[in-house]
Design an enzyme around this catalytic site. Sequence first.
Site, PDB file in Angstrom:
ATOM      1  N   CYS A  74       0.836  -1.207   0.000  1.00 56.03           N
ATOM      2  CA  CYS A  74       0.000   0.000   0.000  1.00 56.03           C
ATOM      3  C   CYS A  74       0.871   1.257   0.000  1.00 56.03           C
ATOM      4  O   CYS A  74       1.793   1.378   0.821  1.00 56.03           O
ATOM      5  CB  CYS A  74      -0.909   0.014   1.228  1.00 56.03           C
ATOM      6  SG  CYS A  74      -1.974   1.477   1.303  1.00 56.03           S
ATOM      7  N   CYS A  80      -0.509   5.908   7.181  1.00 59.60           N
ATOM      8  CA  CYS A  80      -1.906   5.607   7.508  1.00 59.60           C
ATOM      9  C   CYS A  80      -2.002   4.667   8.702  1.00 59.60           C
ATOM     10  O   CYS A  80      -1.203   3.742   8.858  1.00 59.60           O
ATOM     11  CB  CYS A  80      -2.582   4.984   6.287  1.00 59.60           C
ATOM     12  SG  CYS A  80      -4.272   4.464   6.575  1.00 59.60           S
ATOM     13  N   CYS A  83      -3.634   0.005   8.894  1.00 58.66           N
ATOM     14  CA  CYS A  83      -2.922  -1.277   9.047  1.00 58.66           C
ATOM     15  C   CYS A  83      -1.626  -1.036   9.811  1.00 58.66           C
ATOM     16  O   CYS A  83      -1.072   0.062   9.768  1.00 58.66           O
ATOM     17  CB  CYS A  83      -2.555  -1.873   7.690  1.00 58.66           C
ATOM     18  SG  CYS A  83      -3.921  -2.180   6.587  1.00 58.66           S
ATOM     19  N   CYS A 158      -7.272   1.878  -0.788  1.00 59.42           N
ATOM     20  CA  CYS A 158      -7.240   1.169   0.496  1.00 59.42           C
ATOM     21  C   CYS A 158      -7.277  -0.320   0.168  1.00 59.42           C
ATOM     22  O   CYS A 158      -8.239  -0.790  -0.446  1.00 59.42           O
ATOM     23  CB  CYS A 158      -8.414   1.565   1.380  1.00 59.42           C
ATOM     24  SG  CYS A 158      -8.434   0.664   2.964  1.00 59.42           S
ATOM     25  N   GLN A 286     -20.541  -8.551  11.290  1.00 60.85           N
ATOM     26  CA  GLN A 286     -19.138  -8.931  11.155  1.00 60.85           C
ATOM     27  C   GLN A 286     -18.506  -8.260   9.939  1.00 60.85           C
ATOM     28  O   GLN A 286     -19.049  -8.283   8.841  1.00 60.85           O
ATOM     29  CB  GLN A 286     -19.010 -10.453  11.049  1.00 60.85           C
ATOM     30  CG  GLN A 286     -19.400 -11.198  12.316  1.00 60.85           C
ATOM     31  CD  GLN A 286     -18.379 -11.037  13.431  1.00 60.85           C
ATOM     32  OE1 GLN A 286     -17.343 -10.401  13.259  1.00 60.85           O
ATOM     33  NE2 GLN A 286     -18.678 -11.602  14.593  1.00 60.85           N
ATOM     34  N   CYS A 411     -13.360 -11.568  20.688  1.00 60.46           N
ATOM     35  CA  CYS A 411     -12.527 -10.689  19.869  1.00 60.46           C
ATOM     36  C   CYS A 411     -11.352 -10.137  20.662  1.00 60.46           C
ATOM     37  O   CYS A 411     -10.634  -9.252  20.193  1.00 60.46           O
ATOM     38  CB  CYS A 411     -13.363  -9.546  19.288  1.00 60.46           C
ATOM     39  SG  CYS A 411     -14.153  -8.499  20.523  1.00 60.46           S
TER      40      CYS A 411
END
Length: 455
Positions: A74, A80, A83, A158, A286, A411
Site C-alpha cells: 500500500c 496511515c 494497518c 485502500c 461482522q 474478539c
Amino acid sequence: MVAEINRLDEKGSGQAVVWRENEEGNLKKLKLTIPQTLPGEKVRVTVDRPDRRRWKALPDEIVEANSQRTEPPCPHFDKCGGCVWQHWTYEGQLQHKTNYVKHAIESQGFDPSLVQETIGMDDPWHYRNKMEFTFAPDGSMGLHEQGNFRKIISLETCLIAGKEMVEAAMEVAKWAKQHELSGYNKDAHEGLLRHLMVRQSFATGEIMLALFATEGPQDHLQETADDLVKRISDKFPQVKSLLWMENTDWADRTQSEKTHVLAGRDFIYDEMDGYRFRVWFDTFFQTNPTQAQKLVDLAIEMGQPVKSEKMIDLFCGVGTFSLPFAKQVGELVGIEIVETSIESAKRNAKDNGIENASFLAKDARKGFDQVIEEFGKPELLLLDPPRSGAGGKVMRRIGRAQPERIVYVSCNPSTFATDIKELEPFGYELQIVQPVDLFPHTVHVECCAVLVKKL
C-alpha cells in the site's frame, strides 16, 4: 543509536530497551517504541530527547531485518493508521497471533496446547465490508495518521476494503473537493463534512454510503446533494442506500440525530450462512464476511446443537449466530442490551422464517437472570461479548446456571482468558481454542472455544 526489537506491544509496534551513560557515568534505561519493526530486528533510530525515559519514533534504518519482513504493497502504509503489519509476511502474522492466544490462556493457568493454529485467509486483501473515512478541515478525505487522531491522511486507495467500496468512496471525495465543501475541525468545532461510512454486502453486492455532516442537505446544500445523488446513481447502481446524516455532537463518532435518505432505502441486505439480514448504518455486523462464516461454522461444530435442546445466545447482536443455531435447537433466546439490535434480530428472524427464537433487550446480567427464571436451564449457551469481555459477574451467573456446553466467541484473547477462568470452580473444562484471523495486517485476532461441564 541502534536498538534490538525484543517484542511487540498490544498495538503491534516494536519494543526495545537501550542503556545509556549519563553525565555522572551512571547507566540509564531508555524504553523505545518503534512502529513498523519486527521481533529480532536491529534498527537505527533517532532520539531527539536523550533525557527521556521513553521515546517513540519510526526507524531510520533497518540494520538487520527479520526474515519475514516484506515490502508493504500500500502506498499509504508508512503514515496511515488503518494497518500496522503490511511489512510482515502473512504467515508471520498468523504465527504471532497463535502465540498471542497461547500466552493469554497460559497466563490464566490453561494448557496452551489447546490452542490450534490460527485460521487465516486465502487472500488477506480487500476483505472489509465496512469502512469509516474522515474528512480533514480542508475537505480532503482519508484515514487517521498512525498515532495521531488530529491528522487525516488523504487516500488514493485502500487495500483492506472492498474494491467497489473504495471506488464509491473516492467518488464522494471528488464530489466534496469539486464543491469546495469544508471538513470538520475538531478543535474549532466548525466545518461541514465529518465522516463517510461505506458498507457493502459481498453476498448481495449492495452498497450503503452514509455521509455524516453538521447540517442537513436542505436549503443552500440541496443542489450539492442532488449532484451527489446523480454522480452515485450514474456510476454505482449497486448503491442501494445513499444517506445524509446530521451530527452536531462534539463527540467524534458516526452517530446521527436525523437521517435523510437521498436515494434508495435506509438499509441494505446482507447474507450469511444462507440467512438474510437487514443492515442499517449503526448495525453491528461482522466486518470480514469470509472469516465470519468460518466462525459461525466453528461455533456450530463446537456447540453440537441438538434439536430437543434449549439455548441462550448472550450478546446476540442482530442474530448472526442466533439464526443458524435456532434451526438446530428446540428453542433459543437471544439477549442484547442494544434495543435497535434486538429489533433487527426480531425482524431478521421473521424475514428468515425462524419461529423458535425470541429476543430480549436487557443488559447481560439482568437479562440472563430473567431468561433463566422464565426459560429454565439451557443445555447450550453461546456468548460473543465486546472487547471488554463478559466480566466476572456474568461468567459466574453462567457457571451457576450449569449449561452442559458453553461456546465462547471472543474478539479479545486477554479478556476471554480471564472470563473462562471464572468457570473453573463450577466444574467446566476448556476443550479447544481456535483462533481465526478476521483482520489481516492488524493486531486483532478472534477465537472460538468450547467449555464442557465435567461429569
